[in-house]
Design an enzyme around this catalytic site. Sequence first.
Site, mmCIF file in Angstrom:
data_model
loop_
_atom_site.group_PDB
_atom_site.id
_atom_site.type_symbol
_atom_site.label_atom_id
_atom_site.label_comp_id
_atom_site.label_asym_id
_atom_site.label_seq_id
_atom_site.Cartn_x
_atom_site.Cartn_y
_atom_site.Cartn_z
ATOM 1 N N GLU A 1 0.853 -1.195 0.000
ATOM 2 C CA GLU A 1 0.000 0.000 0.000
ATOM 3 C C GLU A 1 0.885 1.239 0.000
ATOM 4 O O GLU A 1 1.790 1.364 0.819
ATOM 5 C CB GLU A 1 -0.890 -0.032 1.248
ATOM 6 C CG GLU A 1 -1.732 1.196 1.486
ATOM 7 C CD GLU A 1 -2.565 1.073 2.761
ATOM 8 O OE1 GLU A 1 -3.246 2.045 3.103
ATOM 9 O OE2 GLU A 1 -2.523 -0.002 3.414
ATOM 10 N N GLU B 1 -3.067 10.756 3.319
ATOM 11 C CA GLU B 1 -4.027 10.510 4.389
ATOM 12 C C GLU B 1 -4.100 11.812 5.163
ATOM 13 O O GLU B 1 -3.102 12.258 5.733
ATOM 14 C CB GLU B 1 -3.583 9.350 5.272
ATOM 15 C CG GLU B 1 -3.637 8.023 4.550
ATOM 16 C CD GLU B 1 -3.545 6.859 5.502
ATOM 17 O OE1 GLU B 1 -4.589 6.272 5.807
ATOM 18 O OE2 GLU B 1 -2.426 6.550 5.937
#
EC number: 3.2.1.91
Length: 452
Positions: A226, A231
């Site tokens: 990932e 974020e």
Amino acid sequence: MHQRALLFSALAVAANAQQVGTQTPETHPPLTWQKCTAAGSCSQQSGSVVIDANWRWLHSTKDTTNCYTGNTWNTELCPDNESCAQNCALDGADYAGTYGVTTSGSELKLSFVTGANVGSRLYLMQDDETYQHFNLLNHEFTFDVDVSNLPCGLNGALYFVAMDADGGMSKYPSNKAGAKYGTGYCDSQCPRDLKFINGMANVEGWEPSSSDKNAGVGGHGSCCPEMDIWEANSISTAVTPHPCDDVSQTMCSGDACGGTYSESRYAGTCDPDGCDFNPFRMGNESFYGPGKIVDTKSKMTVVTQFITADGTDSGALSEIKRLYVQNGKVIANSVSNVAGVSGNSITSDFCTAQKKAFGDEDIFAKHGGLSGMGKALSEMVLIMSIWDDHHSSMMWLDSTYPTDADPSKPGVARGTCEHGAGDPENVESQHPDASVTFSNIKFGPIGSTYEG
């Protein structure tokens, strides 16, 4: 991320595996993006987005009986993983009405709460049956984002995972839904909240969540590398590579999955922590946020570059660089102010020094480090999502974490949010109208996707 219960009046076709229903036509919202070859030389691509299968209405192939309601399975239709896959069908989605997902040109808006639905996870499509694959090596990825309506505890995320382009259909013939219906998700937490993995249900061993009325944890998880490009909320942001031992998707069992959903966080084949660069955590508290150098009250352009050692598209990943463009001005990423940790980009040296300075176990290196991450970057699927955090209330992003640690200790403070501010119960009731808007996605060689 979790499927939300829906009720439709439907009849569905019967078949012999993870099925597709026929009640709501699946129409992917269009989304344009740009492929660049040089600065100012970009061509428009006609893509679309699809919502993850976990959010969809799952019902009997014979009628409209729910296979899954709230956070529990129908035991008659789903006594075991194989029977459930045979008996149950995923149906099409009402993107705006049910999920609060809208597109316009190059713009994708994700609303937080829409009716009974909370959050969403969308994948960029190449065509109606296939996810768009990206080779990030020796390239840069750029997008605009508006995080002004994302308070503490929310995460408007843009990231890549090593999913199969067809959603796993060719590898797992029992998966009849495929990318068209958002199947095949995996990430570095080896998530066990997925209702289907590798064409089979995840009902065996399922335990409903005590805090999330729509979610639970099953006996299997789905693992893959990932690359968290973004974020963020209006308070904090982080860019984080998460390598795994395998460069493509694998299934794990029980607590051996590791990650957020298991008793032993580091038991699995992936790095659930990653090597993160959060400007606040790295000691610069005036760089990102409302009214700060990168001002989250206004839209910004985010540029992420994946530098290879030999400058080729197949070379070893050596550095991940971040910069911003806002109000026509290029803003270099903040420099680390942590003693013993230098630089403003992610390199192997940075990651080693950061783990040491923060006293964190170096799980990143254990699972391949930056070079391991690089090996997975040639076939990545783009994901955009909005979510809240039933595990740790997003404090790892925007507050002090762990909660019992000394906030003055390096690495503990990640943002200005108070403990409790990001609790899902609070954010869902107090900020249901929160949202994130992504737009102007561009992808191309280093230096081709932005000006300034």
